[in-house]
Structures are given as structure tokens and as C-alpha cells.
Design an enzyme around this catalytic site. Structure first.
Site, PDB file in Angstrom:
ATOM      1  N   TYR A 164     -80.869  17.492 -59.312  1.00  0.00           N
ATOM      2  CA  TYR A 164     -81.889  18.584 -59.392  1.00  0.00           C
ATOM      3  C   TYR A 164     -81.401  20.076 -59.399  1.00  0.00           C
ATOM      4  CZ  TYR A 164     -85.826  20.752 -56.785  1.00  0.00           C
ATOM      5  OH  TYR A 164     -86.982  21.600 -56.536  1.00  0.00           O
ATOM      6  N   LYS A 168     -82.706  22.333 -62.496  1.00  0.00           N
ATOM      7  CA  LYS A 168     -83.452  23.619 -61.853  1.00  0.00           C
ATOM      8  C   LYS A 168     -82.676  24.709 -62.738  1.00  0.00           C
ATOM      9  CE  LYS A 168     -87.046  22.511 -59.769  1.00  0.00           C
ATOM     10  NZ  LYS A 168     -88.322  22.603 -60.676  1.00  0.00           N
TER      11      LYS A 168
HETATM   12  P1  NAD Z   1     -95.278  18.475 -54.803  1.00  0.00           P
HETATM   13  O1  NAD Z   1     -94.515  16.983 -54.695  1.00  0.00           O
HETATM   14  O2  NAD Z   1     -96.264  18.879 -53.577  1.00  0.00           O
HETATM   15  O3  NAD Z   1     -95.865  18.706 -56.112  1.00  0.00           O
HETATM   16  C1  NAD Z   1     -95.410  18.207 -57.371  1.00  0.00           C
HETATM   17  C2  NAD Z   1     -96.376  17.441 -58.053  1.00  0.00           C
HETATM   18  O4  NAD Z   1     -96.029  17.088 -59.655  1.00  0.00           O
HETATM   19  C3  NAD Z   1     -96.892  16.477 -57.497  1.00  0.00           C
HETATM   20  O5  NAD Z   1     -98.147  16.387 -57.210  1.00  0.00           O
HETATM   21  C4  NAD Z   1     -96.572  15.146 -58.420  1.00  0.00           C
HETATM   22  O6  NAD Z   1     -97.287  14.003 -58.666  1.00  0.00           O
HETATM   23  C5  NAD Z   1     -96.462  15.791 -59.769  1.00  0.00           C
HETATM   24  N1  NAD Z   1     -95.523  15.234 -60.660  1.00  0.00           N
HETATM   25  C6  NAD Z   1     -94.308  14.545 -60.466  1.00  0.00           C
HETATM   26  N2  NAD Z   1     -93.869  14.284 -61.769  1.00  0.00           N
HETATM   27  C7  NAD Z   1     -94.725  14.423 -62.618  1.00  0.00           C
HETATM   28  C8  NAD Z   1     -94.751  14.088 -64.063  1.00  0.00           C
HETATM   29  N3  NAD Z   1     -93.923  13.447 -64.548  1.00  0.00           N
HETATM   30  N4  NAD Z   1     -95.768  14.452 -64.831  1.00  0.00           N
HETATM   31  C9  NAD Z   1     -96.718  15.243 -63.972  1.00  0.00           C
HETATM   32  N5  NAD Z   1     -96.906  15.313 -62.671  1.00  0.00           N
HETATM   33  C10 NAD Z   1     -95.777  15.269 -62.022  1.00  0.00           C
HETATM   34  O7  NAD Z   1     -94.064  19.611 -54.670  1.00  0.00           O
HETATM   35  P2  NAD Z   1     -94.090  21.089 -54.514  1.00  0.00           P
HETATM   36  O8  NAD Z   1     -93.220  21.496 -53.522  1.00  0.00           O
HETATM   37  O9  NAD Z   1     -95.469  21.707 -54.777  1.00  0.00           O
HETATM   38  O10 NAD Z   1     -93.265  21.497 -56.010  1.00  0.00           O
HETATM   39  C11 NAD Z   1     -93.857  22.219 -57.037  1.00  0.00           C
HETATM   40  C12 NAD Z   1     -92.336  22.626 -57.927  1.00  0.00           C
HETATM   41  O11 NAD Z   1     -91.826  23.481 -57.230  1.00  0.00           O
HETATM   42  C13 NAD Z   1     -91.541  21.516 -58.347  1.00  0.00           C
HETATM   43  O12 NAD Z   1     -91.064  21.710 -59.479  1.00  0.00           O
HETATM   44  C14 NAD Z   1     -90.403  21.640 -57.344  1.00  0.00           C
HETATM   45  O13 NAD Z   1     -89.190  21.269 -57.698  1.00  0.00           O
HETATM   46  C15 NAD Z   1     -90.401  23.302 -57.310  1.00  0.00           C
HETATM   47  N6  NAD Z   1     -89.742  23.688 -56.005  1.00  0.00           N
HETATM   48  C16 NAD Z   1     -90.573  23.600 -54.745  1.00  0.00           C
HETATM   49  C17 NAD Z   1     -89.843  24.121 -53.607  1.00  0.00           C
HETATM   50  C18 NAD Z   1     -90.711  24.206 -52.390  1.00  0.00           C
HETATM   51  O14 NAD Z   1     -89.927  24.615 -51.268  1.00  0.00           O
HETATM   52  N7  NAD Z   1     -91.623  23.200 -52.170  1.00  0.00           N
HETATM   53  C19 NAD Z   1     -88.632  24.833 -53.680  1.00  0.00           C
HETATM   54  C20 NAD Z   1     -88.086  24.803 -54.941  1.00  0.00           C
HETATM   55  C21 NAD Z   1     -88.702  24.433 -56.129  1.00  0.00           C
END
Ligand code: NAD
Length: 306
Positions: A164, A168
């Protein structure tokens, strides 16, 4: 009173918009006048399975509130199909939020190819495929806005997230290059490292901390960066969450310059190691050419600088 930023007449594609941060972006942009493509594969947070319900629920919510949205259920690996949905439904694409993501956390010792490959496919290839498909439209209309999604894990590393982290940090270089290539065409690209309560974080953080990190509190920064009034902030990295917003940049020590002759040995470097790691007079490089200038200077050095 501050001006309310609006997106009337614009089309926004949000990937992974079935929940978490993506849902917060999608509902926000729809509430501010944009037509939104709500993309979500609807799988598990580990990237298994698929379900059209995730995107449908958000589309129905947006429509019930009087907004315009269509669902797309493709994986971001087929980003061209997601952009095609925007063109078919609304005739254009203005803003792309590359947000979809999964986790395959495992210590490096136990990491399998499938953990590495899936993460690369969704985060790196997925972001590339969506941006690549949107790019000709952006160039032609001389307007485009892209947000890519990094993570603190990518910027700083994190135990159990070698896959990851690599994916990232790739988002950073990707964004910096798109910003440079897009500048001439008013295509602005920025990258965020968000922190928010979602299914990704709910098992690793206590509820009182999660309560301070609503996804909705990441949205305003993204809204500013993709707005048509932002014509200068591009290629930048931001950390955002819980109401805190900060910009990050590369810092280079002023460094050690050695003449490249027989005196340039490992021992010569060790002798002046302090200079290599001294950040008291830092530089803030923004492109590969900065380094070439340094190299030219090193060739001019006389024996006293060795
Ligand atoms: P989340 O799991 O709630 O949302 C991610 C969404 O992406 C899900 O609804 C999932 O179904 C969808 N998804 C996964 N693979 C997919 C694909 N191949 N095609 C289409 N859709 C797909 O998680 P989140 O926390 O809302 O994460 C959103 C983004 O932010 C991600 O890229 C994550 O890595 C990044 N992120 C989040 C955090 C955090 O604190 N939540 C921190 C750092 C980075």
C-alpha cells in the site's frame, strides 16, 4: 460571508464513491450543482467480490435530494468505461477524483504476490486508467481537475503496508508529472493524504478518535483544489483530516559536493557525512533539472572543496 463554491454545469467522476470518502465527495459535488458519476465496484475492503448496491444507494440518495447522478459499477482498472459513462450520461468530464482503494495489509515477511498485485492494480493502474481516459477530454476543452489519493503510509511508511505504501507514494510522482504535462491545458492535478473514519479505519482506531475524523471534513479542501478558480495550486501534496490541512514538499540538504576524480572515494564521503545530512540550509527542489545544475557546479570544483 465567504463565497459558496459551485460546480454548476460540470461533470465530476468520483471513483469508489459507494462509501467513506468517495460518498462524501459525490454527495457534496451533487449538492453544489455538478452532475456526478458514482463509481463503485462494491467489493470488500480487501478487494474481493462486487455488488452494484454500493453505487446505487449513493445515486438514489443524491437524486432524492434533487441532484444529478448516475452509477457505474466497473473496476477502476477499466477506467475508460467509467469515463465513457460520464460522456454518455452527461456529455463531458471536468473533474476526476481518483479515490477508490483497498487494503491488503500483511507484514512484508508474509506478503504474497496477490497482495502486491491487487494493491498496484486498484490504486496505481486504476488511477492511471481513469486519468488517461479523461485526459483527451481535458486537453480538448482546456479544462480539467484531478485529485489523486495518497496516504500517510505512502509518505512515511507503515508497518504491514509495504504494498500500500509503494502504491500510495506512486500517486505523488504521478500527480507531479500530470501537473507538469497538464499546465499548458489548464489541467490541474493535486494529491491528498486523507485521514477519515471509514470501513478502512474503523477497525484500527478507537471510536472517540474516529468521531473526530468525519469524511465530510476532507471534502472542503478537495472542493477548493478542483474548483475552476484554482488555476495555480497544482502538483501539490496535502495532508487533510479532522479539520487540519497542511501542505508537504520535498526538502533536500544543501549537500556535499565532491570533485569527480580519484579522490572521490567512499572514505571521502564518510569524512564529510555531516554535510550530506545537514538540513540547516535546505533546498526545496521541484524538478529533475535542479539536480543537473548541482552536477554542473560539482564539475567546477577545485581541490579545496574536495
Ligand atoms: P472505503 O473502503 O470506505 O472506500 C473505498 C471505496 O472504493 C469502496 O466503496 C470500495 O468498494 C471502492 N473500490 C475498491 N476497489 C475498487 C475498484 N477496483 N473499482 C472501483 N471501486 C473500488 O475507504 P476510504 O477510507 O473512504 O478510502 C478512500 C481512499 O482514501 C482510498 O484510496 C484510501 O486508500 C484512501 N485513504 C483513506 C484513509 C482514511 O483514513 N480513511 C487514509 C489514507 C488514504
Amino acid at each position: 460571508m465567504a463565497e459558496q463554491l459551485r460546480y454548476d454545469g460540470q461533470v465530476v467522476v468520483v471513483t469508489g464513491a459507494g462509501g467513506g470518502l468517495g460518498k462524501a465527495y459525490a454527495t457534496f459535488f451533487a449538492s453544489r450543482g455538478a452532475s456526478v458519476v458514482v463509481n463503485d465496484l462494491g467489493g470488500s475492503f480487501k478487494g474481493e467480490g462486487n455488488d452494484s448496491k454500493a453505487a446505487d444507494v449513493v445515486v438514489n440518495e443524491i437524486k432524492a435530494a434533487g441532484g444529478k447522478a448516475v452509477a457505474n459499477y466497473n473496476s477502476v482498472e477499466d477506467g475508460d468505461k467509467i469515463i465513457e459513462t460520464a460522456i454518455k450520461a452527461f456529455g463531458r468530464i471536468d473533474i476526476l477524483i481518483n479515490n477508490a482503494g483497498i487494503l491488503r495489509d500483511v507484514s512484508f515477511k508474509n506478503m504474497k504476490d496477490v497482495d502486491w498485485d491487487l494493491i498496484m492494480k486498484v490504486h496505481v493502474k486504476g488511477s492511471y486508467k481513469c486519468a488517461r481516459a479523461a485526459w483527451p477530454h481535458f486537453r480538448k476543452q482546456k479544462f480539467g481537475r484531478i485529485i489523486n489519493t495518497a496516504s500517510a503510509a505512502g509518505l512515511f511508511g507503515n508497518f504491514g503496508q509495504a504494498n500500500y505504501s509503494a502504491a500510495k507514494l506512486a500517486m505523488v510522482g504521478f500527480t507531479e508529472t500530470l501537473a507538469k504535462e497538464g499546465a499548458k491545458y489548464n489541467i490541474i492535478s493535486n494529491v491528498i493524504a486523507p485521514i477519515a473514519a471509514s470501513r478502512m479505519t474503523e477497525t484500527i482506531m478507537p471510536p472517540d478518535v474516529l468521531a473526530l475524523m468525519k469524511p465530510e471534513w476532507v471534502v472542503p479542501l478537495v472542493a477548493v483544489l478542483v474548483h475552476k478558480n484554482n488555476t495555480s495550486e497544482s502538483g501539490s501534496i496535502f495532508e487533510v483530516g479532522g479539520g487540519h490541512i497542511a501542505k508537504l514538499r520535498w526538502e533536500r540538504s544543501s549537500g556535499l559536493l565532491l570533485k569527480c576524480d580519484d579522490s572521490y572515494t567512499p572514505g571521502a564521503i564518510l569524512k564529510k557525512w555531516d554535510k550530506v545530512t545537514d538540513f540547516s540550509d535546505p533546498q526545496y527542489p521541484s524538478g529533475p533539472n535542479d539536480f543537473l545544475t548541482l552536477l554542473e557546479e560539482s564539475q567546477k570544483l577545485g581541490p579545496s572543496e574536495q
